[in-house]
Design an enzyme around this catalytic site. Structure first.
Site, short mmCIF file in Angstrom:
data_model
loop_
_atom_site.label_atom_id
_atom_site.label_comp_id
_atom_site.label_asym_id
_atom_site.label_seq_id
_atom_site.Cartn_x
_atom_site.Cartn_y
_atom_site.Cartn_z
N ARG A 1 -4.18 10.91 4.28
CA ARG A 1 -3.04 11.81 4.27
C ARG A 1 -2.14 11.62 3.05
NH1 ARG A 1 -0.70 14.54 8.13
NH2 ARG A 1 1.22 13.90 7.13
N CYS B 1 -4.42 13.26 12.92
CA CYS B 1 -5.17 12.04 12.72
C CYS B 1 -5.03 11.19 13.97
CB CYS B 1 -4.72 11.29 11.48
SG CYS B 1 -3.10 10.59 11.64
N ILE C 1 8.49 7.57 16.17
CA ILE C 1 8.07 8.22 14.92
C ILE C 1 6.83 9.06 15.19
CG2 ILE C 1 7.38 7.87 12.51
CD1 ILE C 1 10.21 6.90 13.01
N ARG D 1 -8.94 -0.13 5.10
CA ARG D 1 -8.11 0.85 4.40
C ARG D 1 -6.82 0.22 3.89
NH1 ARG D 1 -6.11 5.13 8.08
NH2 ARG D 1 -4.69 5.16 6.33
N LYS E 1 0.83 -1.22 0.00
CA LYS E 1 0.00 0.00 0.00
C LYS E 1 0.86 1.26 0.00
CE LYS E 1 -1.84 1.68 4.04
NZ LYS E 1 -1.67 3.12 4.21
N ASN E 2 1.87 1.27 0.86
CA ASN E 2 2.65 2.51 1.01
C ASN E 2 3.63 2.75 -0.14
OD1 ASN E 2 1.28 3.18 3.31
ND2 ASN E 2 2.72 2.14 4.67
N ARG F 1 0.67 15.08 12.54
CA ARG F 1 1.53 14.65 11.42
C ARG F 1 1.79 15.85 10.51
NH1 ARG F 1 -0.74 8.91 9.39
NH2 ARG F 1 1.27 8.74 8.38
N ASP G 1 4.75 1.11 11.92
CA ASP G 1 3.54 0.46 11.43
C ASP G 1 3.36 -0.97 11.95
OD1 ASP G 1 2.56 2.62 10.08
OD2 ASP G 1 3.09 1.92 8.07
C1 UD1 Z 1 5.21 7.08 8.02
C2 UD1 Z 1 6.26 6.01 8.20
C3 UD1 Z 1 6.20 5.12 6.98
C4 UD1 Z 1 4.78 4.59 6.86
C5 UD1 Z 1 3.76 5.71 6.84
C6 UD1 Z 1 2.32 5.23 6.84
C7 UD1 Z 1 8.48 6.17 9.18
C8 UD1 Z 1 9.77 6.89 9.23
N1 UD1 Z 1 7.57 6.62 8.30
O1 UD1 Z 1 5.47 7.78 6.83
O2 UD1 Z 1 7.14 4.07 7.07
O3 UD1 Z 1 4.70 3.84 5.70
O4 UD1 Z 1 3.93 6.52 7.98
O5 UD1 Z 1 1.93 4.78 8.09
O6 UD1 Z 1 8.30 5.22 9.87
N2 UD1 Z 1 7.64 14.83 9.95
C9 UD1 Z 1 7.75 16.17 10.19
N3 UD1 Z 1 7.46 17.02 9.16
C10 UD1 Z 1 7.09 16.58 7.93
C11 UD1 Z 1 6.99 15.20 7.70
C12 UD1 Z 1 7.27 14.34 8.75
O7 UD1 Z 1 8.09 16.60 11.27
O8 UD1 Z 1 6.85 17.40 7.04
C13 UD1 Z 1 7.95 13.88 11.04
C14 UD1 Z 1 6.77 13.01 11.43
O9 UD1 Z 1 5.93 13.63 12.37
C15 UD1 Z 1 7.47 11.78 11.98
C16 UD1 Z 1 8.73 11.69 11.10
O10 UD1 Z 1 8.92 12.98 10.57
O11 UD1 Z 1 7.87 11.99 13.30
C17 UD1 Z 1 8.64 10.69 9.99
O12 UD1 Z 1 7.42 10.89 9.28
P1 UD1 Z 1 7.21 10.46 7.77
O13 UD1 Z 1 8.16 9.37 7.42
O14 UD1 Z 1 7.19 11.64 6.92
O15 UD1 Z 1 5.76 9.94 7.83
P2 UD1 Z 1 5.00 9.30 6.68
O16 UD1 Z 1 5.49 9.72 5.35
O17 UD1 Z 1 3.57 9.45 7.02
#
Ligand code: UD1
Length: 417
Positions: A92, A116, A326, A396, A22-23, A121, A304
């Site tokens: 998202r 969420c 995370i 989902r 999915k991701n 996030r 995850d």
């Molecule tokens: C995250 C997971 C990813 C998973 C996805 C769906 C990690 C590192 N990432 O990805 O493996 O597939 O959720 O569940 O495990 N952050 C900021 N600012 C930003 C973007 C991120 O501060 O603009 C922070 C987030 O709050 C978090 C970290 O960076 O603490 C990593 O987030 P990110 O990898 O971007 O999250 P997703 O892309 O949602």
């Protein structure tokens, strides 16, 4: 709203096949917007997040056909550059259209994703990267308004390793003028997949598998085919299902290397694993040992799988500490697991899990995607009946999880509501 009814206590036995990731698929769909052509993907499960992303693609003007597991996106006639609130607030991953829309139209209007169930996030890293590539960003009435002439390559240093921001930046930079370097890039398998996809489309990205990515902007991209990678989180969930029910499951179509951190922890917990080329067989153990985990970016333990591993630790032979780095608030499942007689308490971003002899079935509520998977696992191990409501969360990200589990002997039923 549908519910799951689970009669726990059965050791699961047999083969389960994992579907496409999915991701990886969600950002790949956004990348299709870079093409004035058709692109197709195989092994794409019919899960709700993908259906919602397909809906967003259609709003933007793409033609999307998703029959069985084949997904075809034709971005030839895309003309709209907005991702509306109704969709972004539900999913998202819609933020992934920001980079491709800017690259293709020089304009993007994307609703600001709110918080969420798994906590705050932010998207600041995505926005800063777009600004570094020359976009002008304004936030108005809850929308990100981004504009540029042609994007221009630049150096981008991420404060944090972010999967989403790395992918968005890659998609924006591949057709930018000149060179882009991304420092402190994320290295998750889904990023490698997107790099392979973009390179097959004609992009020039080097540094795959490292935290520094170099992108030489190209004028044009073209269609291609790349094999889909299997969903490491779905695979991990089934491995834990084998472990928690003291069963014997062969998880087929997975990449064992993507699951290394989980496999190490399962082995430490006393579970036997047979690792093949594209499969892992898990044999449970009547006495699960308590193990500590700390979630961090890949190749560390994935956020995850934190909730699902917590279900396993809830019946371990001692106390384990589960630290979430995370998404520090991602613990909605704790209260629900405690309803099944688990003994878990929270100290900031650490869950202290004191193993109990057995879980007992009860009525619980799914709160988010991976929390629902954790509840299914706990229900499979619990004595008696567990009812899980709000299972739309699990739909989902898992395709007919109940059918896959029934095929290995689980007594799980969907009650339509
Ligand atoms: C995250 C997971 C990813 C998973 C996805 C769906 C990690 C590192 N990432 O990805 O493996 O597939 O959720 O569940 O495990 N952050 C900021 N600012 C930003 C973007 C991120 O501060 O603009 C922070 C987030 O709050 C978090 C970290 O960076 O603490 C990593 O987030 P990110 O990898 O971007 O999250 P997703 O892309 O949602």
């Amino acid at each position: 709203m549908d519910k799951f009814l689970i009669e726990g206590g059965i050791a699961l036995k047999g083969d389960i096949r994992v579907g496409g990731a999915k991701n990886a698929i969600l950002p790949a769909m956004a990348a299709a917007l870079l093409l004035k052509d058709k692109i197709s993907f195989d092994d794409v499960p019919q899960i709700n997040d993908i259906k919602m992303m397909a809906h967003l693609m259609r709003i933007i003007g793409a033609r999307v056909d998703h029959d069985n597991e084949s997904l075809i996106i034709d971005g030839t006639n895309c003309s709209f550059y907005e991702a509306p609130y109704e969709l972004v607030s539900k999913m998202r991953a819609s933020i992934y259209v920001l980079g491709p829309l800017l690259a293709r139209f020089g304009k993007a209007l994307v609703s600001f994703p709110g918080g969420c169930a798994i906590g705050n996030r932010p998207v600041d890293l995505h926005l800063k990267a777009m600004e570094r590539l020359g976009a002008k960003i304004d936030i108005e009435k809850g929308y990100i308004i981004a504009e540029c002439d042609r994007l221009k390559g630049n150096d981008i240093v991420f404060d944090k390793s972010s999967v989403g921001a790395t992918i968005n930046t890659l998609m924006a930079a591949v057709t930018a003028k000149g060179k882009t370097r991304i420092f402190n890039a994320a290295t998750e398998p889904e990023i490698e997949f997107i790099i392979d996809l973009l390179n097959q489309m004609g992009a020039k990205i080097t540094g795959r598998n490292t935290t520094t990515l170099n992108i030489e902007g190209v004028e044009d991209l073209h269609s291609c085919t790349v094999p889909m990678i299997p969903d490491r989180i779905e695979a991990g969930t089934f491995l834990i299902a084998g472990a928690i029910t003291n069963g014997d499951i062969n998880v087929k179509n997975c990449v064992p290397e993507h699951l290394r951190s989980l496999c190490e922890k399962l082995t430490e917990a006393g579970v036997e694993l047979e690792i093949g080329n594209d499969s892992i067989r898990v044999k449970g153990h009547s006495n699960i040992h308590s193990v500590n985990i700390i979630t961090n970016p890949y190749p560390s333990f994935p956020t995850d799988l934190q909730a699902q591993f917590m279900s396993l630790m809830s019946i371990a032979d001692g106390a384990s500490f589960i630290e979430e780095n995370i998404f520090p608030d991602r613990f909605m499942h704790v209260a629900e697991l405690n309803r099944l007689d688990a003994n878990i308490h929270l100290e900031k971003n650490v869950a202290v899990v004191k193993g109990v002899k057995r879980l007992s079935g009860a009525e619980v509520m799914a709160t988010d995607l991976r929390a629902s998977a954790a509840l299914v696992l706990a229900g499979l191990a619990a004595e008696g009946t567990t009812t899980i409501s709000r299972i739309y969360h699990i739909d989902r990200g898992y395709h007919q999880i109940e059918k896959k589990l029934q095929a290995v002997g689980a007594r799980i039923e969907r009650v339509l509501g």
